[in-house]
Scaffold this motif. Structure first.
Motif, mmCIF file in Angstrom:
data_model
loop_
_atom_site.group_PDB
_atom_site.id
_atom_site.type_symbol
_atom_site.label_atom_id
_atom_site.label_comp_id
_atom_site.label_asym_id
_atom_site.label_seq_id
_atom_site.Cartn_x
_atom_site.Cartn_y
_atom_site.Cartn_z
ATOM 1 N N PHE A 207 -29.044 -4.908 -7.992
ATOM 2 C CA PHE A 207 -27.866 -4.857 -7.117
ATOM 3 C C PHE A 207 -28.162 -4.235 -5.754
ATOM 4 C CE2 PHE A 207 -26.018 -5.383 -11.282
ATOM 5 C CZ PHE A 207 -24.869 -6.136 -11.068
ATOM 6 N N GLY A 208 -29.296 -3.502 -5.666
ATOM 7 C CA GLY A 208 -29.583 -2.716 -4.463
ATOM 8 C C GLY A 208 -29.621 -3.529 -3.179
ATOM 9 N N SER A 209 -30.089 -4.782 -3.283
ATOM 10 C CA SER A 209 -30.281 -5.561 -2.059
ATOM 11 C C SER A 209 -29.061 -6.392 -1.659
ATOM 12 C CB SER A 209 -31.489 -6.487 -2.238
ATOM 13 O OG SER A 209 -31.253 -7.342 -3.334
ATOM 14 N N ILE A 210 -27.978 -6.270 -2.404
ATOM 15 C CA ILE A 210 -26.771 -7.015 -2.018
ATOM 16 C C ILE A 210 -26.158 -6.343 -0.786
ATOM 17 C CG2 ILE A 210 -24.474 -7.779 -2.763
ATOM 18 C CD1 ILE A 210 -25.497 -7.658 -5.641
ATOM 19 N N PRO A 211 -25.903 -7.134 0.264
ATOM 20 C CA PRO A 211 -25.414 -6.507 1.502
ATOM 21 C C PRO A 211 -24.076 -5.788 1.312
ATOM 22 C CG PRO A 211 -25.940 -8.832 1.844
ATOM 23 C CD PRO A 211 -26.044 -8.588 0.383
ATOM 24 N N LYS A 212 -23.957 -4.733 2.089
ATOM 25 C CA LYS A 212 -22.737 -3.948 2.079
ATOM 26 C C LYS A 212 -21.638 -4.698 2.832
ATOM 27 C CE LYS A 212 -21.338 0.681 3.564
ATOM 28 N NZ LYS A 212 -21.537 1.787 2.644
ATOM 29 N N ALA A 213 -20.438 -4.615 2.356
ATOM 30 C CA ALA A 213 -19.314 -5.157 3.124
ATOM 31 C C ALA A 213 -18.209 -4.123 3.086
ATOM 32 C CB ALA A 213 -18.831 -6.468 2.504
ATOM 33 N N LYS A 214 -17.349 -4.192 4.066
ATOM 34 C CA LYS A 214 -16.315 -3.161 4.152
ATOM 35 C C LYS A 214 -15.194 -3.445 3.155
ATOM 36 C CE LYS A 214 -14.024 -0.447 7.661
ATOM 37 N NZ LYS A 214 -12.629 -0.577 7.726
ATOM 38 N N LYS A 215 -14.793 -2.418 2.445
ATOM 39 C CA LYS A 215 -13.667 -2.560 1.532
ATOM 40 C C LYS A 215 -12.399 -2.627 2.368
ATOM 41 C CE LYS A 215 -11.627 -0.265 -2.521
ATOM 42 N NZ LYS A 215 -11.596 -1.291 -3.548
ATOM 43 N N THR A 216 -11.660 -3.704 2.178
ATOM 44 C CA THR A 216 -10.436 -3.826 2.971
ATOM 45 C C THR A 216 -9.335 -2.983 2.337
ATOM 46 O OG1 THR A 216 -10.001 -5.824 1.711
ATOM 47 C CG2 THR A 216 -10.829 -6.115 3.941
ATOM 48 N N SER A 217 -8.560 -2.358 3.178
ATOM 49 C CA SER A 217 -7.494 -1.550 2.586
ATOM 50 C C SER A 217 -6.349 -2.477 2.188
ATOM 51 C CB SER A 217 -7.018 -0.498 3.581
ATOM 52 O OG SER A 217 -6.752 -1.114 4.815
ATOM 53 N N ARG A 218 -5.697 -2.061 1.150
ATOM 54 C CA ARG A 218 -4.654 -2.903 0.579
ATOM 55 C C ARG A 218 -3.301 -2.465 1.126
ATOM 56 N NH1 ARG A 218 -6.030 -2.300 -4.595
ATOM 57 N NH2 ARG A 218 -6.752 -4.416 -4.930
ATOM 58 N N ILE A 219 -2.638 -3.348 1.816
ATOM 59 C CA ILE A 219 -1.283 -3.020 2.279
ATOM 60 C C ILE A 219 -0.328 -4.032 1.656
ATOM 61 C CG2 ILE A 219 0.215 -2.633 4.266
ATOM 62 C CD1 ILE A 219 -2.591 -2.461 5.857
ATOM 63 N N LEU A 220 0.349 -3.595 0.627
ATOM 64 C CA LEU A 220 1.252 -4.511 -0.082
ATOM 65 C C LEU A 220 2.683 -4.239 0.362
ATOM 66 C CD1 LEU A 220 -0.206 -4.319 -3.694
ATOM 67 C CD2 LEU A 220 -0.687 -6.011 -1.929
ATOM 68 N N PRO A 221 3.485 -5.289 0.366
ATOM 69 C CA PRO A 221 4.903 -5.077 0.686
ATOM 70 C C PRO A 221 5.510 -4.102 -0.318
ATOM 71 C CG PRO A 221 4.404 -7.417 0.370
ATOM 72 C CD PRO A 221 3.172 -6.668 0.011
ATOM 73 N N LEU A 222 6.220 -3.119 0.177
ATOM 74 C CA LEU A 222 6.857 -2.148 -0.705
ATOM 75 C C LEU A 222 8.094 -2.771 -1.351
ATOM 76 C CD1 LEU A 222 6.838 1.339 0.983
ATOM 77 C CD2 LEU A 222 5.644 0.588 -1.085
ATOM 78 N N GLU A 223 8.268 -2.491 -2.605
ATOM 79 C CA GLU A 223 9.464 -2.974 -3.275
ATOM 80 C C GLU A 223 10.622 -2.044 -2.899
ATOM 81 O OE1 GLU A 223 9.741 -5.737 -4.920
ATOM 82 O OE2 GLU A 223 11.821 -5.410 -5.514
ATOM 83 N N PRO A 224 11.656 -2.577 -2.262
ATOM 84 C CA PRO A 224 12.770 -1.688 -1.909
ATOM 85 C C PRO A 224 13.449 -1.141 -3.164
ATOM 86 C CG PRO A 224 13.300 -3.999 -1.430
ATOM 87 C CD PRO A 224 11.887 -3.976 -1.903
ATOM 88 N N ALA A 225 14.008 0.044 -3.049
ATOM 89 C CA ALA A 225 14.707 0.621 -4.193
ATOM 90 C C ALA A 225 15.830 -0.323 -4.618
ATOM 91 C CB ALA A 225 15.263 1.983 -3.824
ATOM 92 N N GLN A 226 15.937 -0.551 -5.889
ATOM 93 C CA GLN A 226 16.968 -1.473 -6.374
ATOM 94 C C GLN A 226 18.322 -0.784 -6.301
ATOM 95 O OE1 GLN A 226 15.647 -3.605 -9.939
ATOM 96 N NE2 GLN A 226 17.781 -3.692 -10.611
ATOM 97 N N ASP A 227 19.356 -1.515 -5.888
ATOM 98 C CA ASP A 227 20.646 -0.840 -5.734
ATOM 99 C C ASP A 227 21.714 -1.323 -6.697
ATOM 100 O OD1 ASP A 227 20.970 -3.289 -4.692
ATOM 101 O OD2 ASP A 227 21.567 -2.655 -2.665
ATOM 102 N N ARG A 228 21.402 -2.359 -7.477
ATOM 103 C CA ARG A 228 22.406 -2.811 -8.441
ATOM 104 C C ARG A 228 21.730 -3.528 -9.601
ATOM 105 N NH1 ARG A 228 22.898 -8.356 -7.540
ATOM 106 N NH2 ARG A 228 21.578 -8.854 -5.771
ATOM 107 N N PHE A 229 22.426 -3.557 -10.712
ATOM 108 C CA PHE A 229 21.939 -4.259 -11.891
ATOM 109 C C PHE A 229 22.005 -5.763 -11.631
ATOM 110 C CE2 PHE A 229 22.387 -6.120 -16.147
ATOM 111 C CZ PHE A 229 21.382 -5.447 -16.828
ATOM 112 N N LYS A 230 20.930 -6.475 -12.016
ATOM 113 C CA LYS A 230 20.919 -7.920 -11.792
ATOM 114 C C LYS A 230 20.707 -8.630 -13.118
ATOM 115 C CE LYS A 230 17.555 -7.578 -8.738
ATOM 116 N NZ LYS A 230 16.488 -7.967 -7.795
ATOM 117 N N SER A 231 21.349 -9.758 -13.289
ATOM 118 C CA SER A 231 21.054 -10.508 -14.502
ATOM 119 C C SER A 231 21.008 -11.997 -14.212
ATOM 120 C CB SER A 231 22.051 -10.171 -15.610
ATOM 121 O OG SER A 231 23.111 -11.085 -15.619
ATOM 122 N N LYS A 232 20.260 -12.696 -15.043
ATOM 123 C CA LYS A 232 20.085 -14.126 -14.852
ATOM 124 C C LYS A 232 20.043 -14.789 -16.219
ATOM 125 C CE LYS A 232 17.014 -17.580 -12.862
ATOM 126 N NZ LYS A 232 15.814 -17.888 -12.089
#
Lengths: 414, 418
Positions: A207-232
């Motif tokens: 594995f030593g010779s595999i080139p280094k690459a930058k780890k991308t930071s993860r920016i995921l959409p935040l789940e907004p706080a739920q404000d009501r019960f939902k049903s389907k």
């Protein structure tokens, strides 16, 4: 206690080594920090499709499985919403073969059109076999978007729809590889009867010779706080009405995760849980009932699910479910019951640790969470939980506005 | 400098250490096997009973197994479950065609207590009417779900045709639940459990005293330990298709009655079967999944019972390629019957099988399972040394001979549903 050593290569690859002297086998586990949550909403199912392509030959080795089988070994992988995990189990004296194969596919894939075309079809058949051609098979395709509105957990690992898989292009595949498949995005774990220096030497060699690459930071959409019960409600060709209550629960690293896990064990206990006794035995309202958690890295779901008996209504059930939830919000779980659950956890954990592969996967996963040693600390966390913690937690968890309900209604004349 | 195109040198497996568990006799002809050098605190107890689905009817076998700890005169099912939970034990029952197996998992310091709780509940079970009704309801609901799955329907159908006119063909139907009487369950339990023990497997770092106490307590369940009656199968090949308009896939099962480990061709046939469909790189997988993309998975298997075995190919494919898939299976069988397996492929499969055997012998739990596989046929562990030797020696000509001798296309039943 699972002893392990950790070292890092210059290219960023994290390596864990756990010595097990009693086995003639070796396990090589690679956890890549990429899952369905890293997909874009227009191209879902990609992390999983990609997992299939990882077996389609790499830059210097036309066939992945053949050489591993010739070494007496076997390999497989799985994809979740959070991670993609690959593993090889083979006779220890052939360890090099697994490291050779894994390092080459980390370096680069063969990217043949034939492989992409075939694996698209295979995954489409998997989609049908597991999600569409089974009673209740599509529940998670419906429940996820009901529970999550923004966060990528709103689609299943297999993908939102078959079309996304059909539309996958070679250029997408290459871009996905470049972004996610490199040393600093991977945790490698080796188990077997080896010495640390030997493992360092072999891992470096491949594995030593595999080139280094930058780890991308993860920016995921935040789940907004739920404000009501939902049903389907969905209507399907199923033999019985089924229900899925899902409550948002804390992310994997939050202390509340352990409360949720223990509470689901208590509530989902077969034969003796309050839900089982009240709803199956006493009221004959349901034919089965269970509770479990999704266990995801980000904010997860606490699920209560079951099937209604013939002639019983969702409304009757709903009343009873909230009564039971109210019980856990107000009443302390008895000392006796808590002790029972804790000792069952100890037993289960002892059996899990028997398996080499299990140890490798767990060490890697805890390392992803921040520290592989978490594997050795978890039991203590469970054992220190008090009934008061669970009651307080239940009050947050089972707040009505924190939940959703998916009802699967039996099609008339089905 | 690392040349990535060159594969690392392989070391072949020449021999494997197999260890035999300690044996004590519970009763003449009823052994307890014990594996006691365990480096951790896990332990497992398996009680095997001659109480499988063929001994009377599948419905009686299935329900009695499900109700073994459903309550006594003095203790309810819930109380018994609580007692097991209090010692952190897990309890499981599985029923196959010939056996019912009760398994207890616990930390070694609690295994004896778990066993005592089980022993009392099991010996004095009264099959409470309420519990019988509950399990019938639960199982009926589960069966409804099962019967919507094409793979389940195809599996049931092939079982019915391969084993027709014998007890092995019986499957549970919804209407069976209405016929169950509590008295029948009690009688079944009396006859096939309380006097039906066939063997016991014990794994765990326990004291010899504990092992002997378990052994003595099990002696109460000893009876005649009769082997299953030998069935005569018609050997007729059936072709059957059931259309399901709402299905998205078709389940295919192709199979026939075959032999078990006691047959001289068994090992050679197994090697041939591996090449055909029993590993990821098999010909069926390579052709039907990896080349055509017709399916998520396809495999071929050997199943074994006391007096016979059976061979089965199983897959679920896109509906429109049902016939194409069956044709490809036929082509692959013909290739095995007419062409010699290339040396490289044969070598690969040999190494693969030896590696898998090494894994199957790794650790006390795995080793005991391996032992159980030969013990069932009255053979000893030396079978696996023969197996290693045969794998090392087998030729491409022998593989071709196995396919010719045992897998004539006309002898196979072909079932498809969907």
């Amino acid at each position: 206690m699972i002893h392990f050593e950790r070292f890092k290569l210059e290219n960023g690859l994290t390596v864990l080594f756990h010595k097990e002297a009693s086995t003639p086998m070796a396990v090589v586990n690679l956890l890549y920090d990429v899952g369905a949550r890293d997909e874009s909403e227009e191209k879902t199912g990609f992390a999983h499709l990609f997992e299939h392509l990882m077996f389609g030959g790499s830059v210097n080795i036309p066939d992945f499985d053949g050489p591993l089988q010739a070494a007496g070994g076997e390999s497989n992988a799985f994809t979740s919403n959070d991670i993609t995990n690959y593993y090889d189990v083979l006779p220890a004296h052939n360890l090099d073969t697994a490291l050779w194969l894994e390092s080459d596919r980390m370096l680069s894939l063969a990217f043949t059109d034939k492989s992409l075309e075939v694996q698209r079809n295979v995954v489409i058949e998997e989609f049908k076999q597991r999600y569409l051609n089974q009673p209740y098979g599509d529940v998670w395709l419906e429940l996820r978007p009901l529970a999550y509105t923004k966060h990528p957990y709103k689609w299943a690992t297999i993908g939102k729809e078959i079309k996304h898989i059909e539309d996958a292009k070679m250029s997408d595949v290459k871009a996905f590889f470049k972004k996610h498949y490199h040393p600093s995005n991977c945790i490698l774990c080796v188990i077997g009867n080896f010495e640390l220096d030997f493992v360092k030497d072999r891992v470096n060699h491949f594995f030593g010779s595999i080139p280094k690459a930058k780890k991308t930071s993860r920016i995921l959409p935040l789940e907004p706080a739920q404000d009501r019960f939902k049903s389907k409600t969905i209507v399907r060709n199923v033999p019985a009405d089924a229900f899925y209550y899902a409550f948002k629960m804390p992310e994997r690293k939050h202390p509340g995760y352990y409360f949720a896990d223990l509470l689901s064990d208590i509530m989902g206990r077969e034969k003796v849980s309050k839900m089982y006794v009240d709803l199956i035995k006493k009221q004959k309202l349901v034919s089965e009932i269970n509770a479990y958690i999704t266990g995801s890295v980000d904010e997860g779901l606490f699920i209560i699910t079951g099937k209604l008996n013939e002639g019983k209504s969702f409304a009757e059930l709903d009343k009873e479910i909230w009564k039971i939830l109210a019980h856990y919000k107000t009443t302390l779980i008895s000392k006796k019951e808590l002790e029972q659950i804790k000792i069952k956890l100890r037993t289960a954990r002892a059996f899990q640790d028997q398996g080499l592969l299990n140890r490798a996967m767990n060490l890697s996963f805890f390392e992803l969470l921040g520290d592989a040693n978490g594997i050795n600390e978890e039991q203590e966390i469970y054992q220190s939980i008090h009934a008061e913690d669970l009651r307080t937690f239940a009050n947050h968890l089972f707040a009505k506005k924190n939940g959703v309900l998916l009802k699967v209604k039996k099609k008339k004349n089905a | 400098m690392l040349n990535r195109q060159v594969a690392p040198k392989l070391t072949p497996i020449k021999s494997i250490d197999f260890s035999v568990p300690e044996m004590v006799e519970i009763h003449p002809g009823i052994p307890l096997y014990w594996k006691n050098n365990i480096a951790n605190e896990t332990s497992k107890l398996e009680l095997h009973f001659n109480a499988g689905t063929t001994i009377e009817t599948p419905i009686l076998a299935s329900l009695s197994a499900g109700l073994l700890i459903s309550g006594t005169k003095s203790k309810s099912a819930i109380q018994i479950q609580h007692a097991l939970d209090a010692v952190g034990a897990y309890y499981d029952v599985s029923v196959s065609q010939e056996q019912a197996i009760v398994t207890l998992y616990a930390l070694n310091s609690y295994l004896k207590q778990a066993f005592d709780i089980f022993h009392e509940a099991f010996t004095s079970v009264i099959f409470p009417e309420k519990e019988v009704q509950e399990i019938c309801n639960e199982r009926q609901e589960k069966l409804k779900v099962q019967l919507q799955k094409v793979n389940v329907l195809a599996q049931r159908k092939i079982q019915q045709v391969l084993f027709e006119e014998t007890p092995y063909s019986q499957v549970i139907s919804q209407s069976d639940y209405a016929t169950v009487k509590r008295a029948d369950l009690i009688a079944f339990h009396q006859k096939h459990y309380l006097k039906g023990l066939s063997k016991v497997f014990l794994v765990g770092d326990l004291s010899k005293e504990v092992m002997l106490e378990i052994k003595d307590a099990c002696a109460n369940f000893a009876g005649e330990n009769l082997k299953p009656i030998k069935s005569e199968f018609t050997g007729k090949a059936h072709i059957f298709h059931e259309d399901k308009s709402d299905a998205l896939q078709t389940a295919i099962r192709i199979g026939k009655i075959m032999f078990n480990k006691t047959h001289p061709d068994f090992i050679s046939f197994s090697v041939m079967n591996t090449i055909l469909g029993d590993y990821f790189g098999s010909r069926l997988m390579s052709n039907i999944r990896e080349d055509k993309g017709y399916t998520y998975g396809i495999g071929s298997y050997m199943m074994e019972n006391t007096h016979f075995g059976y061979f089965m190919i199983a897959t679920e494919v896109a509906k429109e390629v049902r016939e194409a898939t069956i044709q490809e299976v036929k082509n692959e069988l013909e290739r095995l019957q007419t062409e010699l397996v290339p040396a490289e492929e044969l070598e690969l499969v040999k190494s693969y099988l030896l590696g898998q055997l090494l894994k199957a012998a790794d650790g006390p739990y795995a080793m005991l399972d391996l032992f159980s596989g030969v013990e069932l046929h009255g053979m000893d562990i030396s079978f696996y040394n023969k197996y290693i030797q045969k794998i090392q020696e087998i030729t491409a000509e022998e593989i071709r001979e196995m396919a010719r001798k045992h897998l004539d296309w006309k002898s196979l039943s072909i079932i498809s549903v969907g």
